[in-house]
Design a protein around this motif. Structure first.
Motif, PDB file in Angstrom:
ATOM      1  N   ALA A   1      60.534  43.669  50.270  1.00  0.00           N
ATOM      2  CA  ALA A   1      61.349  44.324  49.705  1.00  0.00           C
ATOM      3  C   ALA A   1      61.069  45.242  48.547  1.00  0.00           C
ATOM      4  N   GLU A   2      60.260  44.722  47.723  1.00  0.00           N
ATOM      5  CA  GLU A   2      59.770  45.614  46.511  1.00  0.00           C
ATOM      6  C   GLU A   2      58.981  46.769  46.897  1.00  0.00           C
ATOM      7  N   CYS A   3      58.192  46.392  48.104  1.00  0.00           N
ATOM      8  CA  CYS A   3      57.304  47.729  48.537  1.00  0.00           C
ATOM      9  C   CYS A   3      58.201  48.703  49.212  1.00  0.00           C
ATOM     10  N   LEU A   4      58.927  48.128  50.111  1.00  0.00           N
ATOM     11  CA  LEU A   4      59.950  49.172  50.828  1.00  0.00           C
ATOM     12  C   LEU A   4      60.532  49.855  49.877  1.00  0.00           C
ATOM     13  N   GLY A   5      61.160  49.186  48.661  1.00  0.00           N
ATOM     14  CA  GLY A   5      62.106  49.975  47.582  1.00  0.00           C
ATOM     15  C   GLY A   5      61.219  50.974  47.006  1.00  0.00           C
ATOM     16  N   ALA A   6      60.015  50.977  46.650  1.00  0.00           N
ATOM     17  CA  ALA A   6      59.295  52.042  45.968  1.00  0.00           C
ATOM     18  C   ALA A   6      58.885  53.015  46.789  1.00  0.00           C
ATOM     19  N   LEU A   7      58.638  52.574  48.289  1.00  0.00           N
ATOM     20  CA  LEU A   7      58.451  53.761  49.379  1.00  0.00           C
ATOM     21  C   LEU A   7      59.624  54.450  49.555  1.00  0.00           C
TER      22      LEU A   7
ATOM     23  N   LEU B   1      50.522  40.874  49.961  1.00  0.00           N
ATOM     24  CA  LEU B   1      51.779  41.810  49.776  1.00  0.00           C
ATOM     25  C   LEU B   1      51.801  41.866  48.260  1.00  0.00           C
ATOM     26  N   SER B   2      51.344  40.944  47.623  1.00  0.00           N
ATOM     27  CA  SER B   2      51.616  41.347  46.091  1.00  0.00           C
ATOM     28  C   SER B   2      50.561  42.453  45.417  1.00  0.00           C
ATOM     29  N   ALA B   3      49.289  42.393  46.318  1.00  0.00           N
ATOM     30  CA  ALA B   3      48.520  43.471  45.974  1.00  0.00           C
ATOM     31  C   ALA B   3      48.773  44.947  46.370  1.00  0.00           C
ATOM     32  N   LEU B   4      49.584  44.848  47.660  1.00  0.00           N
ATOM     33  CA  LEU B   4      49.998  45.951  48.188  1.00  0.00           C
ATOM     34  C   LEU B   4      51.107  46.679  47.384  1.00  0.00           C
ATOM     35  N   LYS B   5      51.833  45.824  46.880  1.00  0.00           N
ATOM     36  CA  LYS B   5      53.048  46.307  45.774  1.00  0.00           C
ATOM     37  C   LYS B   5      52.334  46.802  44.685  1.00  0.00           C
ATOM     38  N   GLU B   6      51.187  46.457  44.069  1.00  0.00           N
ATOM     39  CA  GLU B   6      50.942  47.050  42.934  1.00  0.00           C
ATOM     40  C   GLU B   6      50.358  48.536  43.540  1.00  0.00           C
ATOM     41  N   VAL B   7      49.884  48.647  44.648  1.00  0.00           N
ATOM     42  CA  VAL B   7      49.386  49.905  45.316  1.00  0.00           C
ATOM     43  C   VAL B   7      50.479  51.089  45.196  1.00  0.00           C
ATOM     44  N   ILE B   8      51.556  50.479  46.052  1.00  0.00           N
ATOM     45  CA  ILE B   8      52.639  51.347  46.070  1.00  0.00           C
ATOM     46  C   ILE B   8      53.349  51.625  44.754  1.00  0.00           C
TER      47      ILE B   8
ATOM     48  N   THR C   1      46.867  34.868  41.339  1.00  0.00           N
ATOM     49  CA  THR C   1      47.719  36.382  40.781  1.00  0.00           C
ATOM     50  C   THR C   1      46.904  37.266  40.146  1.00  0.00           C
ATOM     51  N   ALA C   2      45.856  36.813  39.371  1.00  0.00           N
ATOM     52  CA  ALA C   2      45.066  38.009  38.666  1.00  0.00           C
ATOM     53  C   ALA C   2      44.293  38.594  39.807  1.00  0.00           C
ATOM     54  N   ALA C   3      43.764  37.724  40.798  1.00  0.00           N
ATOM     55  CA  ALA C   3      42.925  38.212  41.625  1.00  0.00           C
ATOM     56  C   ALA C   3      43.770  39.418  42.640  1.00  0.00           C
ATOM     57  N   ALA C   4      45.021  39.157  43.085  1.00  0.00           N
ATOM     58  CA  ALA C   4      45.954  40.016  43.848  1.00  0.00           C
ATOM     59  C   ALA C   4      46.272  41.380  42.963  1.00  0.00           C
ATOM     60  N   TYR C   5      46.472  41.158  41.554  1.00  0.00           N
ATOM     61  CA  TYR C   5      46.867  42.029  40.720  1.00  0.00           C
ATOM     62  C   TYR C   5      45.298  43.237  40.639  1.00  0.00           C
ATOM     63  N   ALA C   6      44.172  42.720  40.710  1.00  0.00           N
ATOM     64  CA  ALA C   6      43.034  43.303  40.617  1.00  0.00           C
ATOM     65  C   ALA C   6      42.626  44.245  41.968  1.00  0.00           C
ATOM     66  N   LEU C   7      42.905  43.285  43.067  1.00  0.00           N
ATOM     67  CA  LEU C   7      42.647  44.081  44.111  1.00  0.00           C
ATOM     68  C   LEU C   7      43.785  45.367  44.630  1.00  0.00           C
ATOM     69  N   GLY C   8      44.949  45.055  44.087  1.00  0.00           N
ATOM     70  CA  GLY C   8      45.963  46.115  44.112  1.00  0.00           C
ATOM     71  C   GLY C   8      45.526  47.394  43.252  1.00  0.00           C
ATOM     72  N   ARG C   9      45.238  47.017  42.067  1.00  0.00           N
ATOM     73  CA  ARG C   9      45.074  48.130  41.067  1.00  0.00           C
ATOM     74  C   ARG C   9      43.653  48.883  41.326  1.00  0.00           C
ATOM     75  N   MET C  10      42.455  48.332  41.774  1.00  0.00           N
ATOM     76  CA  MET C  10      41.379  48.690  42.405  1.00  0.00           C
ATOM     77  C   MET C  10      41.630  49.606  43.591  1.00  0.00           C
ATOM     78  N   ALA C  11      42.432  49.357  44.642  1.00  0.00           N
ATOM     79  CA  ALA C  11      42.791  50.059  45.598  1.00  0.00           C
ATOM     80  C   ALA C  11      43.405  51.498  45.148  1.00  0.00           C
ATOM     81  N   VAL C  12      44.073  51.675  43.949  1.00  0.00           N
ATOM     82  CA  VAL C  12      44.310  52.952  43.789  1.00  0.00           C
ATOM     83  C   VAL C  12      43.135  53.841  43.372  1.00  0.00           C
ATOM     84  N   GLY C  13      42.084  53.326  42.659  1.00  0.00           N
ATOM     85  CA  GLY C  13      41.035  53.967  42.447  1.00  0.00           C
ATOM     86  C   GLY C  13      40.071  54.559  43.716  1.00  0.00           C
ATOM     87  N   ASN C  14      40.429  53.792  44.666  1.00  0.00           N
ATOM     88  CA  ASN C  14      39.691  54.152  45.861  1.00  0.00           C
ATOM     89  C   ASN C  14      40.353  53.652  47.213  1.00  0.00           C
TER      90      ASN C  14
END
Length: 899
Positions: free
Chosen positions: A634-640, A589-596, A554-567
């Motif tokens: 669903a969370e990703c689509l909701g934010a989009l 998808l959890s990482a993608l959700k963090e990005v969106i 879970t921490a890795a997914a969180y990290a990947l999503g947050r890092m993606a926002v930086g680049n």
């Protein structure tokens, strides 16, 4: 004859073809009719618009009723109508960008306001004191419901109010004062400035009255008058307007001073005088320069008194916030020493107000404060920094930041007293919200200051070492927030070295440190591009998906999503390419959700260029067999939807088969669509485009699949709570009938578990969600629901499973306060299910949590019974209910629970 006509015109009374007044009993019929109408007004809030249309003008027209008791009832009935409108508006909540529409009831009230004011002023100019008090009660509600519209009539209304202020009737004076205060608080200052010459002498005379209630209220009015004389612009923080107030300053000061100096007066008067003088000095202090020492001395005297110190703290804070820049040097040292001692007291409100006042003093008078005062403030505030009271922690940390900003040399005291407490809360799993934000702001300031003992390296090592004392993952997440904040604030060189050490920790065997490193990299990567710092960092993080630990994944997914926002250009393709594989879909998808979600919640970030890349991957997983994966989609689509509704909403409509000729979607797809709409409702939902498709989406309320129907009900609940204006037009026709039907939905089946069989009710989750939605409707859109029609369904729910019963109890309590007439009309049918609940016996085999749960159900039922008993209509409560209450009181256990 001319004199008689003049009398009729003046008082507005009519002889309606009554030959002999002594034989006229028609007033009894009129009074009974008004009482019936009042009962309808208070019990049928959903009929507000219709009541205004059919009865509003008639009620106002009858203000001229000759019989005083009937006249009072008529005015009170119209006042009840206004009050119900006020309650309905209050339940709608604070207006937002998407909730600015005026309700029809308010529009109708505004349209008849001129007639209302004419009739009211006629009564205020009359001789009946009770009628005048009733009119003021009604006008006070109008101040809240239609403040701007009322302002147009204030010029004509002021003479009537002034006449009442000089009346001999003390209660009438008090009513007039209260109305005047509310009117001035809710009107633009220029509306009443022209009347100040007439109002102020009357109010100051009342400050010298004898009855304590009038004195206190007059002082409150004086406080508001000061803000009317010299208005403050909220945006600029400066005084505005060109009204000449100088002639009023001395009389107001003298009137307040008499009450401020007195010792043998009521407590309420003391408090009002202190607040009034605080407002006076804050607003007009530049006109009282030679008198400020007297006021400051009196404030210090009141500050030392335990009874008056709270209002004095507020008064000092008001003076500090003044744009005039009042000099508090004569009392500064003494006041801060006194305030520092208050932080040791047990009273939480006192500590909170003291911290706020100290911040105001530091902000306004820092140049006149010595280092010893700053040290005293920090040392006394330090014990309040703990996870036991996060609000006091937040205030204490903000105070520390204020001190550090104006006095960097105070860092030694901060390191000695505040930092040890900060290290403890940094690792606390309870730390969140404003307390966490304040801690991070303090750490940023310390890194920038780079004081001895509080350098970046020292702070980083101290906070990182706390990971050994933490077991809960939220505590590790908070430490990561702190470490990332330090890294963002430091130099590029130190940041690079630190990230290198974090990457090394990813290869270690210490799981807490590995998780901390992942979370810190994620938080840091959100704010700084890490691609140039460490080569292949994304692949290193992806390797953590193979860890046997769920927390590490879970921490890795969180990290990947947050890092993606930086680049985004570097990291987003990695996430999307990995989704093409047949593994780790949930984590990716959890990482993608963090990005969106970060793009949706952060101003300045645009996700538009990436939609075409991301959307196909999301739609591909809409029908995944794993509910967790679908939920992430669903969370990703909701934010989009909140960011790019013009793309997402039509796509969802087509996928759901809602477009013309569209093929029906599978149940999993429909579930995902409904869930994505639910998540969208909690954000900035795009009303215009959603309104076009909402009818199609609401068809899922009647879906044959129970899971889809449940998701649709949750979506409606979220919409009613967060976006009531979006859903209001569909409530009566599409939503409420389905809610009523679902409350009675039962689908039971028997599951064979081998040794025994178990009965499962698949309709239970739907019934609970339907009742939760009804509860939300009563909170946000009560006037859209016919409470009387709902009562039979409430009766059914009161006899349902335990969870359903407790929801029904909550709803019943709410209805008792909002529409008591509906409860009284159905009360006999509610007694039996309530009695079964409160008299239910705990089974012999039940232990521990089962017993607690059974007792909680009984207490819930008793709370509903108490709410019914509290209805202000004892004559209308049935005998059957009172007999039931008597039976409860005879049972010792139940009587003890009631107590």
């Amino acid at each position: 004859m001319e004199e008689e006509e003049e009398w009729e015109d003046e008082d507005g009374y009519e002889d309606e073809e009554v030959e002999d007044e002594d034989d006229d009993t028609s007033w009894k019929v009129r009074r009974a009719a008004v009482k019936v109408l009042n009962a309808v007004v208070t019990s049928r809030p959903e009929m507000l618009t219709e009541l205004y249309t059919k009865c509003g003008a008639e009620l106002v027209n009858r203000f001229k009723e000759r019989e005083e008791n009937v006249r009072l009832d008529i005015i009170e009935c119209f006042a009840a109508l206004v009050k119900m409108t006020e309650l309905a508006e209050a339940r709608k909540g604070t207006p937002t960008l998407v909730n600015t529409e005026q309700s029809p009831a308010v529009g109708l009230l505004e349209s008849m306001l001129a007639t209302v004011m004419t009739a009211s002023m006629k009564q205020l100019n009359g001789k009946a004191d009770k009628t005048k008090s009733a009119v003021f009660a009604m006008l006070k509600s109008l101040c809240t419901v239609v403040p701007s519209a009322l302002g147009a009539h204030m010029t004509e209304l002021v003479p009537c109010v002034c006449g009442c202020l000089t009346d001999k009737n003390q209660s009438l004076k008090l009513d007039a004062l209260t109305f005047l205060r509310l009117a001035m608080e809710n009107q633009a200052p220029e509306t009443l400035q022209a009347s100040m010459d007439r109002i102020i002498p009357l109010i100051l005379a009342l400050v010298r009255e004898e009855w304590y209630k009038i004195i206190a209220e007059a002082l409150r009015v004086v406080q508001v008058i000061v803000t009317v004389l010299r208005p403050l612009d909220d945006d600029s923080g400066m005084f505005i307007g060109d009204y000449d107030y100088t002639a009023h300053v001395d009389p107001i000061y003298e009137a307040i001073l008499v009450r401020l100096e007195a010792h043998d007066i009521d407590q309420e008067i003391k408090e009002c005088a202190i607040i009034a003088v605080g407002q006076l000095v804050s607003t007009l202090g530049d006109q009282l320069t030679d008198r400020l020492p007297v006021v400051e001395g009196l404030l210090m005297e009141r500050l030392r008194n335990e009874i008056t110190r709270m209002p004095t703290l507020k008064a000092i804070a008001m003076i500090c916030a003044s744009p005039i820049g009042i000099d508090l040097t004569p009392i500064l040292n003494e006041a801060i020493q006194e305030l520092s001692q208050f932080l040791r007291q047990q009273s939480r409100p006192l500590k909170q107000t003291t911290l706020e006042t100290l911040m105001a003093l530091v902000k306004s008078s820092a140049t006149n404060m010595t280092e010893s005062l700053f040290d005293l403030i920090l040392s006394e505030a330090a014990p309040l920094v703990s996870d036991g009271d996060l609000h006091l922690t937040h205030l204490s940390l903000r105070l520390s930041i204020s001190v550090l900003t104006v006095s960097p040399s105070a860092s030694n005291t901060l390191a000695q007293h505040i930092m040890p407490k900060c290290l403890l809360i940094a690792a606390s799993p309870l730390l969140q919200g404003r307390a966490l934000e304040s801690l991070l702001d303090l750490l940023k300031g310390l890194v920038s200051l780079d004081a001895p003992g509080l350098t970046f390296d020292e702070l980083y090592d101290l906070i990182q070492s706390k990971v050994n004392d933490v077991e809960q993952k939220q505590g590790i997440a908070n430490i990561a927030h702190c470490l990332a904040t330090l890294c963002v604030a430091t130099t590029e060189g130190k940041r690079g070295v630190t990230v290198g050490s974090l990457v090394e920790a990813l290869n270690g065997s210490d799981e807490p440190r590995r998780n901390l490193a992942l979370l810190t990299i994620g938080e840091l990567g959100q704010h700084r591009d890490l691609t140039a710092t460490v080569d292949g960092l994304q692949m290193i993080v992806l390797e953590s998906f193979e860890s046997p630990s769920e927390e590490t994944k879970t921490a890795a997914a969180y990290a990947l999503g947050r890092m993606a926002v930086g680049n985004m250009a570097c990291y987003l393709p990695v996430i999307l390419e990995s989704l093409n594989a047949n593994r780790h879909h949930y984590l990716l998808l959890s990482a993608l959700k963090e990005v969106i979600v970060l793009h949706a919640n952060t101003t300045g970030l645009d996700f538009g260029p990436y939609i075409e890349q991301v959307l196909p991957h999301l739609l591909k997983h809409c029908e995944s067999a794993e509910e967790g994966v679908r939920n992430m989609v669903a969370e990703c689509l909701g934010a989009l939807i909140t960011m790019h509704p013009e793309v997402i909403v039509p796509a969802l409509t087509n996928l759901g088969g809602g477009s013309e000729g569209g093929a029906p979607a599978g149940s999993l797809m429909r579930w995902t669509i409904a869930s994505s709409l639910k998540y969208c409702m909690t954000g900035r939902a795009p009303h215009a485009i959603l309104m076009e498709h909402m009818a199609n989406f609401l068809e899922m309320l009647n879906d044959e699949d129970l899971q889809v129907r449940h998701a649709a009900l949750s979506m409606c609940n979220a919409a009613v709570h967060h976006q009531p204006n979006l859903i209001i037009s569909f409530l009566d026709s599409k939503i409420i009938p389905v809610l009523y039907e679902t409350v009675r939905l039962k689908q039971e089946r028997v599951v064979d578990l081998g040794p025994f069989k178990q009965k499962v009710d698949d309709g239970l989750p739907l019934r609970k969600t339907a009742l939760a939605c009804i509860n939300t409707v009563l909170d946000t859109l009560p006037d859209q629901m016919d409470v009387g029609a709902f009562m039979p369904y409430l009766e059914t729910g009161l006899g349902d499973k335990e969870d359903v019963q407790m929801l029904c109890h909550q709803i019943l309590i709410k209805i008792c306060g909002y529409a008591p007439g509906a409860v009284l009309s159905s009360l006999d049918s509610l007694v039996d299910p309530l009695e079964k609940t409160v008299t239910k016996k705990v089974k012999d085999g039940q232990v521990g949590t089962e017993v607690d749960r059974a007792n909680e159900l009984i207490r819930s039922g008793l709370r509903a019974v108490l709410a019914i008993s509290a209805i202000d209509d004892s004559a209308g409560i049935s005998r059957k209910f009172w007999d039931f209450v008597d039976r409860i009181q005879k049972r010792e256990k139940l009587a003890a629970m009631v107590m």
